[in-house]
Design a protein around this motif. Structure first.
Motif, PDB file in Angstrom:
ATOM      1  N   GLY A 199       0.790  -1.185   0.137  1.00 51.03           N
ATOM      2  CA  GLY A 199      -0.043   0.109  -0.036  1.00 51.03           C
ATOM      3  C   GLY A 199       0.854   1.187  -0.040  1.00 51.03           C
ATOM      4  N   LEU A 200       0.268   2.510   0.332  1.00 49.93           N
ATOM      5  CA  LEU A 200       1.082   3.515   0.184  1.00 49.93           C
ATOM      6  C   LEU A 200       1.710   3.766   1.358  1.00 49.93           C
ATOM      7  CD1 LEU A 200      -1.559   6.327  -1.374  1.00 49.93           C
ATOM      8  CD2 LEU A 200       0.549   5.286  -2.383  1.00 49.93           C
ATOM      9  N   PRO A 201       2.847   4.367   1.577  1.00 48.76           N
ATOM     10  CA  PRO A 201       3.686   4.419   2.752  1.00 48.76           C
ATOM     11  C   PRO A 201       2.954   5.343   3.958  1.00 48.76           C
ATOM     12  CG  PRO A 201       4.956   5.148   1.119  1.00 48.76           C
ATOM     13  CD  PRO A 201       3.767   4.941   0.560  1.00 48.76           C
ATOM     14  N   ASP A 202       3.059   4.876   5.060  1.00 47.78           N
ATOM     15  CA  ASP A 202       2.392   5.551   6.145  1.00 47.78           C
ATOM     16  C   ASP A 202       2.819   6.741   6.599  1.00 47.78           C
ATOM     17  OD1 ASP A 202       0.513   3.261   6.338  1.00 47.78           O
ATOM     18  OD2 ASP A 202       1.852   2.409   7.733  1.00 47.78           O
ATOM     19  N   GLU A 203       2.887   7.621   5.588  1.00 41.55           N
ATOM     20  CA  GLU A 203       3.433   9.139   5.735  1.00 41.55           C
ATOM     21  C   GLU A 203       3.160   9.960   4.640  1.00 41.55           C
ATOM     22  OE1 GLU A 203       7.759   9.518   4.219  1.00 41.55           O
ATOM     23  OE2 GLU A 203       7.677   8.082   5.727  1.00 41.55           O
ATOM     24  N   ASN A 204       3.277  11.133   4.544  1.00 45.27           N
ATOM     25  CA  ASN A 204       2.674  12.072   3.536  1.00 45.27           C
ATOM     26  C   ASN A 204       3.459  11.552   2.404  1.00 45.27           C
ATOM     27  OD1 ASN A 204       1.024  13.453   4.956  1.00 45.27           O
ATOM     28  ND2 ASN A 204       2.140  15.322   5.422  1.00 45.27           N
ATOM     29  N   VAL A 205       2.783  11.712   1.205  1.00 38.51           N
ATOM     30  CA  VAL A 205       3.480  11.424   0.032  1.00 38.51           C
ATOM     31  C   VAL A 205       3.100  12.542  -0.959  1.00 38.51           C
ATOM     32  CG1 VAL A 205       3.420   9.805  -2.195  1.00 38.51           C
ATOM     33  CG2 VAL A 205       3.078   8.904   0.031  1.00 38.51           C
ATOM     34  N   GLU A 206       4.221  13.152  -1.577  1.00 40.98           N
ATOM     35  CA  GLU A 206       4.155  14.212  -2.505  1.00 40.98           C
ATOM     36  C   GLU A 206       3.752  13.782  -3.962  1.00 40.98           C
ATOM     37  OE1 GLU A 206       7.559  16.797  -2.247  1.00 40.98           O
ATOM     38  OE2 GLU A 206       8.928  15.498  -3.655  1.00 40.98           O
ATOM     39  N   LEU A 207       3.057  14.696  -4.665  1.00 41.51           N
ATOM     40  CA  LEU A 207       2.767  14.468  -6.016  1.00 41.51           C
ATOM     41  C   LEU A 207       3.059  15.869  -6.551  1.00 41.51           C
ATOM     42  CD1 LEU A 207       1.654  13.314  -8.649  1.00 41.51           C
ATOM     43  CD2 LEU A 207      -0.734  13.670  -7.745  1.00 41.51           C
ATOM     44  N   ARG A 208       4.228  15.908  -7.264  1.00 37.84           N
ATOM     45  CA  ARG A 208       4.648  17.261  -7.674  1.00 37.84           C
ATOM     46  C   ARG A 208       3.706  17.658  -8.795  1.00 37.84           C
ATOM     47  NH1 ARG A 208      11.141  16.624  -7.481  1.00 37.84           N
ATOM     48  NH2 ARG A 208      11.149  16.090  -5.098  1.00 37.84           N
ATOM     49  N   VAL A 209       3.579  19.077  -8.918  1.00 41.44           N
ATOM     50  CA  VAL A 209       2.684  19.755 -10.015  1.00 41.44           C
ATOM     51  C   VAL A 209       3.899  20.626 -10.849  1.00 41.44           C
ATOM     52  CG1 VAL A 209       0.927  21.172 -10.563  1.00 41.44           C
ATOM     53  CG2 VAL A 209       0.750  19.577  -8.734  1.00 41.44           C
ATOM     54  N   PHE A 210       3.882  20.609 -11.935  1.00 42.36           N
ATOM     55  CA  PHE A 210       4.596  21.345 -13.010  1.00 42.36           C
ATOM     56  C   PHE A 210       3.941  22.036 -14.097  1.00 42.36           C
ATOM     57  CE2 PHE A 210       7.193  17.924 -11.629  1.00 42.36           C
ATOM     58  CZ  PHE A 210       8.266  18.429 -11.420  1.00 42.36           C
ATOM     59  N   SER A 211       4.295  23.416 -14.182  1.00 43.05           N
ATOM     60  CA  SER A 211       3.614  24.198 -15.104  1.00 43.05           C
ATOM     61  C   SER A 211       4.423  24.623 -16.231  1.00 43.05           C
ATOM     62  CB  SER A 211       2.957  25.501 -14.314  1.00 43.05           C
ATOM     63  OG  SER A 211       2.671  26.580 -15.200  1.00 43.05           O
ATOM     64  N   ASN A 212       4.226  24.147 -17.471  1.00 42.84           N
ATOM     65  CA  ASN A 212       5.157  24.265 -18.543  1.00 42.84           C
ATOM     66  C   ASN A 212       6.794  24.126 -18.328  1.00 42.84           C
ATOM     67  OD1 ASN A 212       5.721  25.315 -21.069  1.00 42.84           O
ATOM     68  ND2 ASN A 212       6.337  27.497 -20.544  1.00 42.84           N
ATOM     69  N   GLY A 213       6.757  22.766 -17.340  1.00 42.38           N
ATOM     70  CA  GLY A 213       8.088  22.120 -17.145  1.00 42.38           C
ATOM     71  C   GLY A 213       8.753  23.034 -16.047  1.00 42.38           C
ATOM     72  N   ARG A 214       8.359  23.961 -15.251  1.00 46.13           N
ATOM     73  CA  ARG A 214       8.633  24.406 -14.119  1.00 46.13           C
ATOM     74  C   ARG A 214       7.772  24.038 -12.888  1.00 46.13           C
ATOM     75  NH1 ARG A 214       7.182  29.051 -11.476  1.00 46.13           N
ATOM     76  NH2 ARG A 214       5.412  29.451 -13.129  1.00 46.13           N
ATOM     77  N   PHE A 215       8.601  23.709 -11.817  1.00 45.72           N
ATOM     78  CA  PHE A 215       7.931  23.232 -10.699  1.00 45.72           C
ATOM     79  C   PHE A 215       7.179  24.390  -9.975  1.00 45.72           C
ATOM     80  CE2 PHE A 215       7.723  23.140  -5.825  1.00 45.72           C
ATOM     81  CZ  PHE A 215       7.015  21.775  -5.435  1.00 45.72           C
TER      82      PHE A 215
END
Length: 250
Positions: free
Chosen positions: A191-207
């Motif tokens: 399952g998913l880890p028992d801690e926060n998991v980040e899902l990064r978002v990029f805009s035109n290749g820039r975080f």
């Protein structure tokens, strides 16, 4: 029909009992019905067990059908032995065909579930895409995607953080895998880890930010669901890019 009846212990009991019940109904007509016809009726019962139950139910129903066919419809009657080679062949074929058909029925049901899930995923992506085109504020899209992620990945919660990366939490990658530290985390197994998991978002290749996922212990989101999550995050990023361009044209 309730899931607990068609997928739980009841399905196993029904799969075992149904061939016996059918044999009891046919027994008074034993002298007038060819054994091959009895076998065909029992195969129908096995298919029903597999379709309404599950793969194991179908296999157990096939074994039960072969057993009671031998006991009631092959000589010597009421004994678990077969005197005629033709009856032996019929009994063996009943077992083999029953098992094979039950596996096919179970696979067809699984493919139907996958197709329904895929259609739901496509509907979510389409809905978010339409919202991204019509929303006045990117916050509307971000809040919508955040709610989608909670339902899609069975999360306890989810928030969006703008700006610079902080810390080194587990990360959901573009290919649907999860990285914890410097190693891949087996989501299908743990399952998913028992801690926060980040899902990064990029805009035109820039975080530009990240969704911070709060997993629910004991849940196992599928690879398909995780890939859809990435697609939704990409749509949120595209909205942020459009908003930035509108605020600073040229």
């Amino acid at each position: 029909m309730p899931h607990s009846l068609t997928r739980g212990p009841f399905a196993i009991l029904a799969a075992l009992a149904a061939p016996l019940a059918v044999c009891a109904v046919l027994l008074p007509f034993r002298s007038n019905i060819a054994n091959t016809n009895v076998a065909l009726v029992l195969v129908t019962v096995v298919v029903a067990a597999a379709v309404l139950g599950h793969r194991l139910a179908g296999a157990l129903s096939a074994a039960s059908a072969a057993l009671w066919f031998d006991f009631f419809f092959t000589r010597p009657y009421e004994h678990f032995s077969i005197a005629k080679s033709a009856d032996l062949t019929t009994a063996v074929l009943l077992l083999l065909v029953g098992v094979a058909v039950s596996q096919l029925a179970a696979r067809a049901r699984r493919l139907q579930v996958i197709a329904i899930s895929d259609a739901d995923y496509l509907a979510q992506i389409h809905h978010t895409s339409q919202l991204a085109q019509s929303a006045v504020s990117p916050t509307t899209v971000i809040d919508h995607v955040r709610a989608q992620l909670v339902a899609l990945l069975h999360l306890r919660g989810c928030r969006f953080e703008y700006g610079t990366l902080l810390g080194h939490p587990a990360r959901l990658e573009q290919d649907g895998s999860v990285v914890l530290g410097h190693k891949n985390w087996d989501v299908d197994r743990f399952g998913l880890p028992d801690e926060n998991v980040e899902l990064r978002v990029f805009s035109n290749g820039r975080f530009v930010g990240r969704f911070m996922l709060e997993p629910t212990p004991g849940t196992f989101p599928s690879l398909e669901a995780r890939l859809v999550a990435m697609t939704l995050a990409d749509q949120a990023g595209a909205t942020l890019d459009t908003a930035q361009y509108s605020a600073h044209p040229g």
